[in-house]
Design an enzyme around this catalytic site. Sequence first.
Site, PDB file in Angstrom:
ATOM      1  N   LYS A 202       0.835  -1.198   0.000  1.00  0.00           N
ATOM      2  CA  LYS A 202       0.000   0.000   0.000  1.00  0.00           C
ATOM      3  C   LYS A 202       0.874   1.255   0.000  1.00  0.00           C
ATOM      4  CE  LYS A 202      -3.770   2.176   2.523  1.00  0.00           C
ATOM      5  NZ  LYS A 202      -4.782   2.069   3.559  1.00  0.00           N
ATOM      6  N   GLU A 208      10.501  -4.770   4.689  1.00  0.00           N
ATOM      7  CA  GLU A 208      10.651  -6.166   4.252  1.00  0.00           C
ATOM      8  C   GLU A 208      10.352  -6.306   2.759  1.00  0.00           C
ATOM      9  OE1 GLU A 208       8.884  -5.099   6.895  1.00  0.00           O
ATOM     10  OE2 GLU A 208       8.737  -6.635   8.453  1.00  0.00           O
ATOM     11  N   GLY A 262      -5.102  -2.072   4.829  1.00  0.00           N
ATOM     12  CA  GLY A 262      -4.254  -3.181   4.390  1.00  0.00           C
ATOM     13  C   GLY A 262      -4.877  -4.551   4.653  1.00  0.00           C
ATOM     14  N   GLU A 348      -5.101  -6.931  14.555  1.00  0.00           N
ATOM     15  CA  GLU A 348      -4.611  -5.596  14.185  1.00  0.00           C
ATOM     16  C   GLU A 348      -5.765  -4.591  14.226  1.00  0.00           C
ATOM     17  OE1 GLU A 348      -1.082  -5.177  11.394  1.00  0.00           O
ATOM     18  OE2 GLU A 348      -2.594  -4.182  10.211  1.00  0.00           O
ATOM     19  N   HIS A 379      -4.883 -33.316  17.275  1.00  0.00           N
ATOM     20  CA  HIS A 379      -3.692 -34.013  17.778  1.00  0.00           C
ATOM     21  C   HIS A 379      -2.636 -33.026  18.254  1.00  0.00           C
ATOM     22  CE1 HIS A 379      -5.353 -37.797  16.299  1.00  0.00           C
ATOM     23  NE2 HIS A 379      -5.856 -37.030  15.345  1.00  0.00           N
ATOM     24  N   LYS A 507       8.639  -0.640  14.234  1.00  0.00           N
ATOM     25  CA  LYS A 507       9.273  -0.232  12.963  1.00  0.00           C
ATOM     26  C   LYS A 507      10.307   0.862  13.214  1.00  0.00           C
ATOM     27  CE  LYS A 507       5.238  -1.107  10.007  1.00  0.00           C
ATOM     28  NZ  LYS A 507       4.225  -0.494   9.137  1.00  0.00           N
TER      29      LYS A 507
HETATM   30  O1  F6P Z   1       1.943  -4.421   9.864  1.00  0.00           O
HETATM   31  C1  F6P Z   1       1.569  -3.114   9.641  1.00  0.00           C
HETATM   32  C2  F6P Z   1       1.089  -2.873   8.251  1.00  0.00           C
HETATM   33  O2  F6P Z   1       0.951  -1.507   8.057  1.00  0.00           O
HETATM   34  C3  F6P Z   1      -0.208  -3.600   7.942  1.00  0.00           C
HETATM   35  O3  F6P Z   1      -1.325  -2.919   8.347  1.00  0.00           O
HETATM   36  C4  F6P Z   1      -0.112  -3.771   6.473  1.00  0.00           C
HETATM   37  O4  F6P Z   1      -0.992  -4.744   6.019  1.00  0.00           O
HETATM   38  C5  F6P Z   1       1.344  -4.144   6.324  1.00  0.00           C
HETATM   39  O5  F6P Z   1       2.008  -3.367   7.288  1.00  0.00           O
HETATM   40  C6  F6P Z   1       1.933  -3.939   4.958  1.00  0.00           C
HETATM   41  O6  F6P Z   1       1.895  -2.586   4.566  1.00  0.00           O
HETATM   42  P1  F6P Z   1       2.133  -2.167   3.068  1.00  0.00           P
HETATM   43  O7  F6P Z   1       1.044  -2.753   2.236  1.00  0.00           O
HETATM   44  O8  F6P Z   1       2.097  -0.668   3.057  1.00  0.00           O
HETATM   45  O9  F6P Z   1       3.477  -2.688   2.620  1.00  0.00           O
END
Ligand code: F6P
Length: 540
Positions: A202, A208, A262, A348, A379, A507
Site C-alpha cells: 500500500k 521487508e 491493508g 490488528e 492431535h 518499525k
Molecule cells: O503491519 C503493519 C502494516 O501496516 C499492515 O497494516 C499492512 O498490512 C502491512 O504493514 C503492509 O503494509 P504495506 O502494504 O504498506 O506494505
Amino acid sequence: MSALTESAAWRALIALAEADRGITTAARFAQDPERARRYAAEACGLYLDYSKQRLGDEVLTALLALADQQQLPAWISRMFAGEVINATEQRAVGHVALRGAAPVMDGEPVTALVDGELDRMVAFAEAVRSGDWRGATGEKITDVVNIGIGGSDFGPRMIWEALSQNAVLPRAHYLSNVDGAQLSLILCRLDPARTLFVVTSKTFTTQETMVNAHAARRWLTAALGEAAVARHFAGVSTSRPTTEAFGIDPALVFGFWDWVGGRYSLWSAVGLSALIALGPARFRELLAGARAMDLHFRDAPMHRNLPVLMALIALWNTNFLGAASQVVVPYAQRLHRFVGWLQQLEMESNGKGVDRDGQPVDYPTTPVIWGDVGSNAQHAFFQLLHQGPALNPVDFILPLEAIHGYPDQQQLLIANCLAQSAALMRGKNADQVRAELAAQGLGGDALEAAIPHRVFTGNRPSSTLLLPRLDAFHLGALCALYEHRTFALSVLWNINAFDQWGVELGKQLARDVIAAQANPAAAGTLDPSTLQLLERARAH
Ligand code: F6P
C-alpha cells in the site's frame, strides 16, 4: 469506570452472567427441544449453529440491547455510506466498495474507479494466462511471485491456497519474510525468464517488501539484464510515484485507495497475484460472495444477522464469561492459511487499549485469535480445549462437499468436526468415567485415582459454520462475514478497528537498531538489554 461498563446494557449482562453461571448448555438443550433449530441462522449459503454457546434467550435479548445502545445499526449504515469512520486517520472505510456494495466514499463516487481498476487487472491477468503477455525472452509466464507482507500478503496467499485445487499454470508464490531463507527457497525453484513479480505494498515503503523486491530485481537482472524489469515486474500500491521510481512500467501499476485498509485489501489490486493464478472468473465469484454477505450485513435484522450474532457471542464470551482466547478451526485443509489471515484482521483491528475518544478501556477487547485446521488440530491443542482450566471458545468451519476424489475421507472429516463440538459441550462426569473404568475391570483405589484425569467438565462453548462447499463464492462470503464480525465488535467495544498505530514503534526502533548495526557509535539510544543482545550478535 467507562461509559460502556457503567451503561445499563452492560450491567444487565453482568447480572445475567452471574445468574447463568450454574446452567449448562446440555441442560438448556434438555429444557428446549427446539434449541438447535432456534439457535441457528443462515445467509449466503452459510449456516451458523450457535446452539452450543453458553447463552439463552435472556442473554441474547440483553446482547441485542447492547448492540442497540452502541448504535450498531447506525455505524453499519455509516460504513456503507462511505463516511469517515476511521477518525484517527481521517479516512472512510471502503472494502465494501470494492465489492460493489458502497458507491460513494467520503463524498466521492467510486464505482467507476473500482470497476476500471478491476477491468485493468483482469485484462492483464488474461494476457499473462493466455501467453499474450510474455517475458523478456519471449517465454510464457509460469510463475507469479507476490512480494508483500501483512495485508499485502495474507489475503491473496490465503485465497490462492484455498482455491487453487484445479489451477494449472501460472502458479502463485508468496514472498513476505525479511528472512532471506524464504527468498532463496522460492527463487531457487524458478526460472527468471518465466517469472513475473508483483510487488504489493500500500505504502511502497515497507522495509521487508522493499528489501525482497530489490533482491528479486537483482536476481532477474543478473540473468536477463536491466531492460527485463519492464516485462517481469508489476506493482500494486496507492503510491504510484514510488512504484515508478523502482522501475515498474506505469502500465503495470495497479492502484487502490487510502480508504482500503491493508488487512481489508485482498479484494483490491492486492489480490492481483491470486487473480492471475486463479483466473478472473474465480476472483469475480469471490467478490460476488463477499458482496452477498455485505448486503446481508447491511440489511438483515440484528437478531438474524450472521456477523452481528457472531460479534455478540464473541463479546459475551470475552467480556462476561472471561474467555481467554478465540479458537478458529476450519475442517478444510485448503483453509490452512485462513487463521493467519484472520489473526491480522481481528488483532490488528481490535487489539486496542483506548476507546474512540482516546480513553483507556476498562474491559478486554479482542482476545487472542488462534487455531489450525482440523483434524490435525485434534492431535495438537485440543487437549487444552477439552481439559485446560481456561475457557477457549471455538469456531468450527466445515465445508460439506469435497472437491476431491476421496468421499469416504470427507465423511470422516465431517464426523470428526461434529464429534469435537459435541464433546466440548457434553463433557464426561465422574460417574460416567467410573462406570467405563469398572466395565474395563478397574476397581478400588486405582479406579478412584484414575477418575479426575479422565473427567471432562464440558459446557465449553463453540459455534459451527457450515459451507456447502469451499468455492470462491462461499470463501468470499466467509471472509466478509469475519470482516464484518470484526467491525461489529469494534462498535460494541467503542474502539476504532481501522487504524494500527501499535505496529509503528517496532518499525521505528528497527531503524535505530539498523543504524547501530552499521555504526556502533549510534547505539546510544538503545536500552542495555537490546545493546547487549546486539553486541552478542555482532561478536557471533
Ligand atoms: O503491519 C503493519 C502494516 O501496516 C499492515 O497494516 C499492512 O498490512 C502491512 O504493514 C503492509 O503494509 P504495506 O502494504 O504498506 O506494505
